[in-house]
Motif scaffolding. Structure first.
Motif, PDB file in Angstrom:
ATOM      1  N   TYR A 106       0.861  -1.184   0.000  1.00 40.17           N
ATOM      2  CA  TYR A 106       0.000   0.000   0.000  1.00 40.17           C
ATOM      3  C   TYR A 106       0.896   1.233   0.000  1.00 40.17           C
ATOM      4  O   TYR A 106       1.993   1.190   0.562  1.00 40.17           O
ATOM      5  CB  TYR A 106      -0.847   0.074   1.272  1.00 40.17           C
ATOM      6  CG  TYR A 106      -1.883  -0.998   1.447  1.00 40.17           C
ATOM      7  CD1 TYR A 106      -3.099  -0.945   0.775  1.00 40.17           C
ATOM      8  CD2 TYR A 106      -1.675  -2.049   2.332  1.00 40.17           C
ATOM      9  CE1 TYR A 106      -4.075  -1.920   0.976  1.00 40.17           C
ATOM     10  CE2 TYR A 106      -2.640  -3.025   2.540  1.00 40.17           C
ATOM     11  CZ  TYR A 106      -3.839  -2.949   1.858  1.00 40.17           C
ATOM     12  OH  TYR A 106      -4.790  -3.910   2.063  1.00 40.17           O
TER      13      TYR A 106
ATOM     14  N   ARG B 279      -2.196   9.799   2.085  1.00 41.25           N
ATOM     15  CA  ARG B 279      -1.351   8.783   1.451  1.00 41.25           C
ATOM     16  C   ARG B 279      -0.104   9.420   0.867  1.00 41.25           C
ATOM     17  O   ARG B 279      -0.161  10.472   0.253  1.00 41.25           O
ATOM     18  CB  ARG B 279      -2.127   8.075   0.352  1.00 41.25           C
ATOM     19  CG  ARG B 279      -3.154   7.165   0.953  1.00 41.25           C
ATOM     20  CD  ARG B 279      -3.817   6.357  -0.118  1.00 41.25           C
ATOM     21  NE  ARG B 279      -4.426   5.192   0.510  1.00 41.25           N
ATOM     22  CZ  ARG B 279      -4.562   4.020  -0.090  1.00 41.25           C
ATOM     23  NH1 ARG B 279      -4.141   3.838  -1.308  1.00 41.25           N
ATOM     24  NH2 ARG B 279      -5.131   3.027   0.537  1.00 41.25           N
TER      25      ARG B 279
ATOM     26  N   ASN C 197      -2.560  -7.888  14.981  1.00 44.66           N
ATOM     27  CA  ASN C 197      -3.140  -6.711  14.321  1.00 44.66           C
ATOM     28  C   ASN C 197      -2.188  -6.169  13.260  1.00 44.66           C
ATOM     29  O   ASN C 197      -0.998  -6.041  13.515  1.00 44.66           O
ATOM     30  CB  ASN C 197      -3.359  -5.586  15.327  1.00 44.66           C
ATOM     31  CG  ASN C 197      -4.562  -5.848  16.200  1.00 44.66           C
ATOM     32  OD1 ASN C 197      -5.244  -6.851  16.028  1.00 44.66           O
ATOM     33  ND2 ASN C 197      -4.810  -4.957  17.127  1.00 44.66           N
ATOM     34  N   GLY C 198      -2.746  -5.852  12.113  1.00 46.62           N
ATOM     35  CA  GLY C 198      -1.965  -5.190  11.080  1.00 46.62           C
ATOM     36  C   GLY C 198      -0.981  -6.088  10.353  1.00 46.62           C
ATOM     37  O   GLY C 198      -0.129  -5.609   9.600  1.00 46.62           O
ATOM     38  N   ILE C 199      -1.110  -7.399  10.519  1.00 46.93           N
ATOM     39  CA  ILE C 199      -0.119  -8.305   9.928  1.00 46.93           C
ATOM     40  C   ILE C 199      -0.449  -8.625   8.460  1.00 46.93           C
ATOM     41  O   ILE C 199       0.420  -9.029   7.693  1.00 46.93           O
ATOM     42  CB  ILE C 199      -0.009  -9.610  10.767  1.00 46.93           C
ATOM     43  CG1 ILE C 199       1.315 -10.315  10.517  1.00 46.93           C
ATOM     44  CG2 ILE C 199      -1.171 -10.561  10.495  1.00 46.93           C
ATOM     45  CD1 ILE C 199       2.502  -9.668  11.162  1.00 46.93           C
ATOM     46  N   GLY C 200      -1.727  -8.450   8.082  1.00 45.80           N
ATOM     47  CA  GLY C 200      -2.080  -8.685   6.677  1.00 45.80           C
ATOM     48  C   GLY C 200      -3.264  -9.609   6.433  1.00 45.80           C
ATOM     49  O   GLY C 200      -3.488 -10.055   5.303  1.00 45.80           O
ATOM     50  N   LYS C 201      -4.068  -9.870   7.456  1.00 42.04           N
ATOM     51  CA  LYS C 201      -5.206 -10.784   7.296  1.00 42.04           C
ATOM     52  C   LYS C 201      -6.227 -10.236   6.295  1.00 42.04           C
ATOM     53  O   LYS C 201      -6.637 -10.926   5.371  1.00 42.04           O
ATOM     54  CB  LYS C 201      -5.887 -11.034   8.654  1.00 42.04           C
ATOM     55  CG  LYS C 201      -4.967 -11.653   9.701  1.00 42.04           C
ATOM     56  CD  LYS C 201      -5.689 -11.905  11.010  1.00 42.04           C
ATOM     57  CE  LYS C 201      -6.117 -10.639  11.718  1.00 42.04           C
ATOM     58  NZ  LYS C 201      -4.991  -9.778  12.161  1.00 42.04           N
ATOM     59  N   SER C 202      -6.617  -8.979   6.507  1.00 39.96           N
ATOM     60  CA  SER C 202      -7.613  -8.397   5.599  1.00 39.96           C
ATOM     61  C   SER C 202      -7.062  -8.322   4.182  1.00 39.96           C
ATOM     62  O   SER C 202      -7.773  -8.618   3.212  1.00 39.96           O
ATOM     63  CB  SER C 202      -7.994  -6.983   6.055  1.00 39.96           C
ATOM     64  OG  SER C 202      -8.591  -7.025   7.327  1.00 39.96           O
ATOM     65  N   THR C 203      -5.813  -7.946   4.070  1.00 39.17           N
ATOM     66  CA  THR C 203      -5.205  -7.814   2.739  1.00 39.17           C
ATOM     67  C   THR C 203      -5.177  -9.157   2.031  1.00 39.17           C
ATOM     68  O   THR C 203      -5.480  -9.251   0.837  1.00 39.17           O
ATOM     69  CB  THR C 203      -3.781  -7.245   2.868  1.00 39.17           C
ATOM     70  OG1 THR C 203      -3.832  -6.038   3.630  1.00 39.17           O
ATOM     71  CG2 THR C 203      -3.176  -6.950   1.506  1.00 39.17           C
TER      72      THR C 203
ATOM     73  N   HIS D 136     -11.287 -11.772  15.368  1.00 38.11           N
ATOM     74  CA  HIS D 136     -10.445 -11.474  16.532  1.00 38.11           C
ATOM     75  C   HIS D 136     -10.957 -12.234  17.739  1.00 38.11           C
ATOM     76  O   HIS D 136     -11.239 -11.660  18.770  1.00 38.11           O
ATOM     77  CB  HIS D 136     -10.416  -9.976  16.804  1.00 38.11           C
ATOM     78  CG  HIS D 136      -9.292  -9.315  16.121  1.00 38.11           C
ATOM     79  ND1 HIS D 136      -9.355  -8.905  14.819  1.00 38.11           N
ATOM     80  CD2 HIS D 136      -8.033  -9.050  16.536  1.00 38.11           C
ATOM     81  CE1 HIS D 136      -8.202  -8.379  14.477  1.00 38.11           C
ATOM     82  NE2 HIS D 136      -7.380  -8.467  15.490  1.00 38.11           N
TER      83      HIS D 136
HETATM   84  N1  LIG Z   1      -5.900   1.051   2.724  1.00 41.77           N
HETATM   85  C1  LIG Z   1      -4.682   1.026   3.266  1.00 41.77           C
HETATM   86  N2  LIG Z   1      -3.768   1.982   2.990  1.00 41.77           N
HETATM   87  C2  LIG Z   1      -2.527   1.959   3.514  1.00 41.77           C
HETATM   88  N3  LIG Z   1      -2.069   0.997   4.324  1.00 41.77           N
HETATM   89  C3  LIG Z   1      -2.913   0.004   4.644  1.00 41.77           C
HETATM   90  C4  LIG Z   1      -4.266  -0.034   4.140  1.00 41.77           C
HETATM   91  N4  LIG Z   1      -4.872  -1.142   4.621  1.00 41.77           N
HETATM   92  C5  LIG Z   1      -3.961  -1.753   5.387  1.00 41.77           C
HETATM   93  N5  LIG Z   1      -2.787  -1.096   5.401  1.00 41.77           N
HETATM   94  C6  LIG Z   1      -1.558  -1.510   6.094  1.00 41.77           C
HETATM   95  O1  LIG Z   1      -1.200  -2.801   5.609  1.00 41.77           O
HETATM   96  C7  LIG Z   1      -0.784  -3.667   6.659  1.00 41.77           C
HETATM   97  C8  LIG Z   1      -1.695  -4.900   6.712  1.00 41.77           C
HETATM   98  O2  LIG Z   1      -2.984  -4.473   7.074  1.00 41.77           O
HETATM   99  P1  LIG Z   1      -4.247  -5.432   7.180  1.00 41.77           P
HETATM  100  O3  LIG Z   1      -5.420  -4.552   7.344  1.00 41.77           O
HETATM  101  O4  LIG Z   1      -4.253  -6.387   6.042  1.00 41.77           O
HETATM  102  O5  LIG Z   1      -3.925  -6.237   8.518  1.00 41.77           O
HETATM  103  P2  LIG Z   1      -4.900  -7.106   9.462  1.00 41.77           P
HETATM  104  O6  LIG Z   1      -4.115  -8.297   9.870  1.00 41.77           O
HETATM  105  O7  LIG Z   1      -6.193  -7.310   8.764  1.00 41.77           O
HETATM  106  O8  LIG Z   1      -5.099  -6.123  10.705  1.00 41.77           O
HETATM  107  P3  LIG Z   1      -6.280  -6.118  11.795  1.00 41.77           P
HETATM  108  O9  LIG Z   1      -5.953  -7.224  12.728  1.00 41.77           O
HETATM  109  O10 LIG Z   1      -6.163  -4.791  12.459  1.00 41.77           O
HETATM  110  O11 LIG Z   1      -7.573  -6.310  11.089  1.00 41.77           O
HETATM  111  C9  LIG Z   1      -0.831  -2.805   7.916  1.00 41.77           C
HETATM  112  O12 LIG Z   1       0.457  -2.293   8.125  1.00 41.77           O
HETATM  113  C10 LIG Z   1      -1.798  -1.708   7.578  1.00 41.77           C
HETATM  114  O13 LIG Z   1      -1.500  -0.517   8.281  1.00 41.77           O
END
Ligand SMILES: Nc1ncnc2c1ncn2[C@@H]1O[C@H](COP(=O)(O)OP(=O)(O)OP(=O)(O)O)[C@@H](O)[C@H]1O
Ligand SMILES: [Mg+2]
Length: 290
Positions: A14, A30, A57-63, A220
């Motif tokens: 990102y 951004r 948190n923030g490790i990349g699950k949603s991505t 979570h």
């Molecule tokens: N739209 C975005 N723009 C910029 N950075 C992003 C965006 N979405 C996620 N990130 C960054 O990408 C990385 C992975 O984020 P992601 O949301 O996939 O993690 P996650 O494991 O789903 O987190 P959570 O447990 O908080 O849901 C993080 O560092 C986050 O800050």
């Protein structure tokens, strides 16, 4: 093992977000010159099964879910879903036919999804089913879902009048009624009461197993991810991940290594996180109603 989604040499990043305060308002700005690299040369076969994604948190699950669900696209390498390159859906956002084709392949339940409808939830369920892609008569599924998700009390309401927990159940219901070949769900039940989460997830696991429709999800809630998944995708703290049968991968050693924290504190953290997610959604009528 049979797989549903394949990552080949996937790179994804990102643009970096920076928080700026202007006139007392906080906005994320951004900065395209800097990036957050989430995946780098990742190759993995994701199983055709109900799979929970677990990690900090923030490790990349949603991505990962968004990439596997053809909602985001890799900057390098390829993601295929049942053999179809997700890049063929890059224009889905601007091409309704292509969007439908993509949704037929893969549905996505976004975290904190909200939308307004003119029709009631009950009518929407019928509509989604009728416009969906089941090839056999699955009319009974609607009633089964209504019962399992305890929807009776809000079937007559429009989506904008639902409490968060009701809306989450409605959205999961729509995703099951559409008849996609695989479904992604990002934090789909955080607003539900604990016993209700169990009932919804028991239904999902049975749905996935009996129909052979893989469901990948993040939650979570460690207990949930353990109880209701056949496979698990566990992120290490450096962002690599392992995939394996939940029965093997879910153990104290693996989980504590992934989170760098004692197991007990992680269970406490679950309920804190729920509070945070709920606080971002206050003031809807009937919020406390099931
Ligand atoms: N739209 C975005 N723009 C910029 N950075 C992003 C965006 N979405 C996620 N990130 C960054 O990408 C990385 C992975 O984020 P992601 O949301 O996939 O993690 P996650 O494991 O789903 O987190 P959570 O447990 O908080 O849901 C993080 O560092 C986050 O800050
Ligand atoms: Mg997430």
């Amino acid at each position: 093992m049979e797989y549903a989604v394949r990552f080949e040499n996937v790179g994804f990043y990102y643009p970096k977000q920076e928080i700026e305060v202007v006139d007392n308002a906080i906005t994320a700005v951004r900065n395209p010159d800097e990036i957050t690299q989430v995946f780098n040369a990742v190759t993995a076969d994701l199983p055709a099964a109900m799979m929970s994604l677990v990690g900090q948190n923030g490790i990349g699950k949603s991505t990962l879910l968004l990439l596997a669900g053809a909602r985001l696209f890799p900057h390098e390498g390829t993601v295929t879903i049942f053999g179809t390159d997700t890049k063929s859906f890059v224009d889905a956002a601007v091409d309704p036919e292509l969007e439908q084709e993509r949704n037929r392949l893969v549905s996505f339940v976004y975290q904190n999804m909200e939308f307004e409808s003119r029709a009631s939830v009950g009518d929407l369920m019928e509509f989604v089913y009728e416009n969906g892609f089941y090839e056999t008569d699955e009319g009974a599924l609607i009633e089964d879902i209504k019962r399992a998700f305890e929807m009776e009390r809000f079937l007559h309401l429009k989506t904008q009048h639902l409490a968060k927990g009701q809306l989450q159940r409605a959205i999961i219901a729509f995703s099951l009624l559409y008849g996609s070949r695989i479904i992604m769900m990002d934090e789909p039940v955080f607003a539900l009461e604990e016993p209700q989460k169990d009932r919804v997830f028991a239904f999902l696991l049975d749905f996935s197993r009996s129909r052979g429709i893989p469901i990948y999800y993040s939650a979570h809630n460690l207990e949930l991810t353990q109880k209701y998944s056949d496979s698990m995708l566990l992120f290490s703290r450096t962002g690599d991940f392992k995939i394996g049968p939940t029965a093997q991968l879910f153990n104290r050693e693996e989980i504590e290594a992934a989170y760098q924290a004692p197991m007990d504190s992680l269970y406490r953290r679950d309920s804190l996180y729920r509070e945070v997610l709920l606080r971002s959604h206050v003031g809807k009528e009937g919020e406390s109603q099931a």
